[in-house]
Motif scaffolding. Structure first.
Motif, PDB file in Angstrom:
ATOM      1  N   ALA A 136     -20.917 -19.862  27.492  1.00  0.00           N
ATOM      2  CA  ALA A 136     -19.438 -19.810  27.071  1.00  0.00           C
ATOM      3  C   ALA A 136     -19.317 -18.557  28.302  1.00  0.00           C
ATOM      4  O   ALA A 136     -18.067 -18.476  28.395  1.00  0.00           O
ATOM      5  N   GLU A 137     -20.071 -18.120  28.616  1.00  0.00           N
ATOM      6  CA  GLU A 137     -19.920 -16.735  29.509  1.00  0.00           C
ATOM      7  C   GLU A 137     -19.503 -17.542  30.960  1.00  0.00           C
ATOM      8  O   GLU A 137     -18.794 -16.820  31.642  1.00  0.00           O
ATOM      9  N   ILE A 138     -19.587 -18.857  31.089  1.00  0.00           N
ATOM     10  CA  ILE A 138     -19.258 -19.489  32.337  1.00  0.00           C
ATOM     11  C   ILE A 138     -17.751 -19.504  32.378  1.00  0.00           C
ATOM     12  O   ILE A 138     -17.157 -19.083  33.700  1.00  0.00           O
ATOM     13  N   TRP A 139     -17.060 -19.376  31.261  1.00  0.00           N
ATOM     14  CA  TRP A 139     -15.461 -19.530  31.183  1.00  0.00           C
ATOM     15  C   TRP A 139     -14.813 -18.033  30.766  1.00  0.00           C
ATOM     16  O   TRP A 139     -13.757 -17.794  30.979  1.00  0.00           O
ATOM     17  N   LEU A 140     -15.693 -17.475  30.041  1.00  0.00           N
ATOM     18  CA  LEU A 140     -15.243 -16.289  29.627  1.00  0.00           C
ATOM     19  C   LEU A 140     -15.050 -14.977  30.747  1.00  0.00           C
ATOM     20  O   LEU A 140     -14.320 -14.236  30.904  1.00  0.00           O
ATOM     21  N   ARG A 141     -16.343 -15.103  31.387  1.00  0.00           N
ATOM     22  CA  ARG A 141     -16.277 -13.980  32.638  1.00  0.00           C
ATOM     23  C   ARG A 141     -15.078 -14.043  33.484  1.00  0.00           C
ATOM     24  O   ARG A 141     -14.559 -12.819  33.861  1.00  0.00           O
ATOM     25  N   PRO A 142     -14.733 -15.013  34.131  1.00  0.00           N
ATOM     26  CA  PRO A 142     -13.352 -15.034  34.759  1.00  0.00           C
ATOM     27  C   PRO A 142     -12.229 -14.603  34.046  1.00  0.00           C
ATOM     28  O   PRO A 142     -11.423 -13.903  34.638  1.00  0.00           O
ATOM     29  N   GLY A 143     -12.066 -14.916  32.732  1.00  0.00           N
ATOM     30  CA  GLY A 143     -11.131 -14.397  32.016  1.00  0.00           C
ATOM     31  C   GLY A 143     -11.103 -12.983  31.774  1.00  0.00           C
ATOM     32  O   GLY A 143     -10.197 -12.454  31.592  1.00  0.00           O
ATOM     33  N   ASP A 144     -12.503 -12.474  31.662  1.00  0.00           N
ATOM     34  CA  ASP A 144     -12.552 -10.800  31.743  1.00  0.00           C
ATOM     35  C   ASP A 144     -11.885 -10.053  32.836  1.00  0.00           C
ATOM     36  O   ASP A 144     -11.229  -9.195  32.818  1.00  0.00           O
ATOM     37  N   LEU A 145     -12.092 -10.783  33.982  1.00  0.00           N
ATOM     38  CA  LEU A 145     -11.670 -10.209  35.127  1.00  0.00           C
ATOM     39  C   LEU A 145     -10.127 -10.367  35.077  1.00  0.00           C
ATOM     40  O   LEU A 145      -9.471  -9.292  35.551  1.00  0.00           O
ATOM     41  N   SER A 146      -9.436 -11.407  34.935  1.00  0.00           N
ATOM     42  CA  SER A 146      -7.998 -11.381  34.952  1.00  0.00           C
ATOM     43  C   SER A 146      -7.488 -10.282  33.700  1.00  0.00           C
ATOM     44  O   SER A 146      -6.546  -9.862  33.968  1.00  0.00           O
ATOM     45  N   ALA A 147      -8.142 -10.327  32.738  1.00  0.00           N
ATOM     46  CA  ALA A 147      -8.011  -9.405  31.422  1.00  0.00           C
ATOM     47  C   ALA A 147      -7.935  -7.916  32.022  1.00  0.00           C
ATOM     48  O   ALA A 147      -6.906  -7.064  31.690  1.00  0.00           O
ATOM     49  N   VAL A 148      -8.723  -7.639  32.954  1.00  0.00           N
ATOM     50  CA  VAL A 148      -8.866  -6.143  33.430  1.00  0.00           C
ATOM     51  C   VAL A 148      -7.725  -6.029  34.206  1.00  0.00           C
ATOM     52  O   VAL A 148      -7.182  -5.133  34.102  1.00  0.00           O
ATOM     53  N   LEU A 149      -7.403  -6.887  35.089  1.00  0.00           N
ATOM     54  CA  LEU A 149      -6.168  -6.670  36.030  1.00  0.00           C
ATOM     55  C   LEU A 149      -5.055  -6.665  35.133  1.00  0.00           C
ATOM     56  O   LEU A 149      -3.922  -5.710  35.550  1.00  0.00           O
ATOM     57  N   ASP A 150      -4.772  -7.682  34.267  1.00  0.00           N
ATOM     58  CA  ASP A 150      -3.462  -7.474  33.363  1.00  0.00           C
ATOM     59  C   ASP A 150      -3.401  -6.009  32.790  1.00  0.00           C
ATOM     60  O   ASP A 150      -2.290  -5.611  32.914  1.00  0.00           O
ATOM     61  N   ASP A 151      -4.463  -5.491  32.410  1.00  0.00           N
ATOM     62  CA  ASP A 151      -4.280  -4.164  31.652  1.00  0.00           C
ATOM     63  C   ASP A 151      -4.173  -3.199  33.001  1.00  0.00           C
ATOM     64  O   ASP A 151      -3.081  -2.267  32.609  1.00  0.00           O
ATOM     65  N   LEU A 152      -4.524  -3.013  33.764  1.00  0.00           N
ATOM     66  CA  LEU A 152      -4.482  -2.180  34.963  1.00  0.00           C
ATOM     67  C   LEU A 152      -2.995  -2.134  35.355  1.00  0.00           C
ATOM     68  O   LEU A 152      -2.226  -1.108  35.783  1.00  0.00           O
ATOM     69  N   GLU A 153      -2.358  -3.370  35.510  1.00  0.00           N
ATOM     70  CA  GLU A 153      -0.836  -3.419  35.984  1.00  0.00           C
ATOM     71  C   GLU A 153       0.105  -2.684  34.920  1.00  0.00           C
ATOM     72  O   GLU A 153       1.242  -2.596  35.272  1.00  0.00           O
ATOM     73  N   THR A 154      -0.572  -2.578  33.520  1.00  0.00           N
ATOM     74  CA  THR A 154       0.465  -2.369  32.612  1.00  0.00           C
ATOM     75  C   THR A 154       0.029  -0.914  32.246  1.00  0.00           C
ATOM     76  O   THR A 154       0.596  -0.294  31.336  1.00  0.00           O
ATOM     77  N   ASN A 155      -1.077  -0.161  32.440  1.00  0.00           N
ATOM     78  CA  ASN A 155      -1.592   0.925  32.131  1.00  0.00           C
ATOM     79  C   ASN A 155      -0.908   2.120  33.076  1.00  0.00           C
ATOM     80  O   ASN A 155      -0.968   2.019  34.265  1.00  0.00           O
ATOM     81  N   THR A 156      -0.087   3.077  32.247  1.00  0.00           N
ATOM     82  CA  THR A 156       0.860   3.869  33.082  1.00  0.00           C
ATOM     83  C   THR A 156       0.043   4.899  33.924  1.00  0.00           C
ATOM     84  O   THR A 156       0.629   5.355  34.701  1.00  0.00           O
ATOM     85  N   SER A 157      -1.254   5.338  33.470  1.00  0.00           N
ATOM     86  CA  SER A 157      -2.099   5.979  34.209  1.00  0.00           C
ATOM     87  C   SER A 157      -2.479   5.465  35.612  1.00  0.00           C
ATOM     88  O   SER A 157      -2.557   6.069  36.747  1.00  0.00           O
ATOM     89  N   TRP A 158      -2.609   3.992  35.523  1.00  0.00           N
ATOM     90  CA  TRP A 158      -3.393   3.459  36.701  1.00  0.00           C
ATOM     91  C   TRP A 158      -2.098   2.464  37.717  1.00  0.00           C
ATOM     92  O   TRP A 158      -2.427   2.486  39.049  1.00  0.00           O
ATOM     93  N   ALA A 159      -1.126   2.024  37.109  1.00  0.00           N
ATOM     94  CA  ALA A 159      -0.191   1.186  37.845  1.00  0.00           C
ATOM     95  C   ALA A 159       0.361   1.671  39.092  1.00  0.00           C
ATOM     96  O   ALA A 159       0.453   1.188  39.868  1.00  0.00           O
TER      97      ALA A 159
END
Length: 351
Positions: A136-159
């Motif tokens: 399952a890591e084969i499809w979960l890890r790309p999703g992890d990277l996208s989730a990190v970018l999602d969070d960064l774009e909405t995190n008021t300290s980083w965005a």
């Protein structure tokens, strides 16, 4: 395979530490900022640990990240304020199925020193009891990277410090496969299911067999799914796993600039890591081979006692040795310079 066996041992030996001792740094020089983020992965329904390396302002505490009995830590300024301005982002994914933690500091700090925000995503530590979860890591890890970018774009300290239109992805081993997936590469489920059959190029086949994991039973729909993230403007895959398993049609449809890097001479590359064919299938791609390096060159610098620690575990000491007795810090500089030279024209452009 020797590389996989040693990685499994490292996962037991290595714990990620923040040590306040700047005199023991592996790469002396001006500090860059480093902080640890906890980000939710919706698909895993759990937290991801992400180490952020970034251009920093004054402040913070000098630490060594990943300093262990085996490895020398990498210097950073913990929780220093982000420097004023906005910066391109590089998502970094390291490791195979059983990767040791904390091995991304050397590239993260070098990227930050050149003006990037580098987000090193730590994959979960898989043990024998987790072998059935590993595919399952084969499809979960790309999703992890996208989730990190999602969070960064909405995190008021980083965005307010990121350039959302200048995002790259850099991956090593299975991380390399993950970043290729983000720009549109899709696995062929039949090729994947056969990768541990006789003549296959799978890297974890012995481990899967020992733990009764049958790749023919893995969910074909999830293996073949698209993980394309249009926010990724450039991808660099270093020694990517599963190179022979991607669908040729999906590779030919990739439109993002893509770079492939192999470490080691052609006759030393394991078949499962030889990615030379990818550049012939991916448009607007480039292939580089660094014959004076090896797969172990992307690990942190070993301490003087590192080889003895491996010997005590009954393991090959190759992880602490470079071909031709080359200096690993010099190799890190060479590898990172190659990577930065690829990223900079696409992401570090002036306004």
């Amino acid at each position: 395979m020797k590389l996989k066996r040693i990685c499994a041992v490292l996962a037991l030996l290595v714990t990620v530490n923040l040590v306040v001792d700047p005199d023991k740094t592996a790469n002396a020089g001006e500090l860059v900022g480093v902080s640890t983020l906890q980000i939710t992965s919706p698909e895993r329904q759990s937290l991801l640990e992400v180490t952020s390396w970034y251009p920093a302002g004054a402040g913070g505490e000098a630490v060594l990240v990943g300093d262990t009995p085996l490895f020398i830590g990498v210097q950073g300024s913990r929780d220093a304020p982000i420097a004023e301005g906005t910066f391109p982002v590089v998502l970094v994914s390291l490791g195979g199925m059983r990767a040791a933690p904390g091995l991304g500091g050397w590239i993260g700090s070098r990227l930050a020193a050149q003006g990037f925000i580098a987000l090193v995503v730590q994959p979960p530590r898989l043990r024998a009891s987790d072998a059935h979860l590993a595919p399952a890591e084969i499809w979960l890890r790309p999703g992890d990277l996208s989730a990190v970018l999602d969070d960064l774009e909405t995190n008021t300290s980083w965005a307010r410090h990121i350039k959302p239109d200048r995002v790259g992805a850099l991956g090593f081993f299975l991380g390399g496969s993950s970043v290729l997936s983000l720009v549109g590469a899709q696995l062929d489920p039949d090729r994947y299911s056969q990768s541990c059959d006789e003549g296959g190029t799978g890297l974890d086949c012995r481990w899967f067999a020992q733990n009764n994991v049958d790749l023919h039973q893995v969910d074909a729909t999830r293996i073949a799914r698209s993980n394309l993230d249009p926010r990724i403007k450039i991808a660099i895959a270093v020694d990517p796993e599963l190179s022979t398993v991607f669908s040729p049609d999906s590779l030919s449809a990739i439109t993002s600039p893509t770079a492939i890097l192999n470490l080691g001479a052609p006759d030393t590359l394991p078949p499962g890591l030889d990615a030379s064919v990818l550049a012939t299938l991916i448009p607007d791609s480039r292939y580089t081979i660094m014959e004076t390096a090896s797969q172990f060159s992307v690990f942190n610098i070993c301490k003087p006692a590192g080889a003895a620690i491996l010997a005590e575990e009954g393991e090959d000491q190759a992880i602490c040795r470079e071909p031709g007795r080359r200096d690993r810090d010099a190799l890190h500089t060479e590898i990172s310079t190659t990577i930065i030279d690829i990223l900079s024209p696409r992401l570090l452009v002036t306004e």
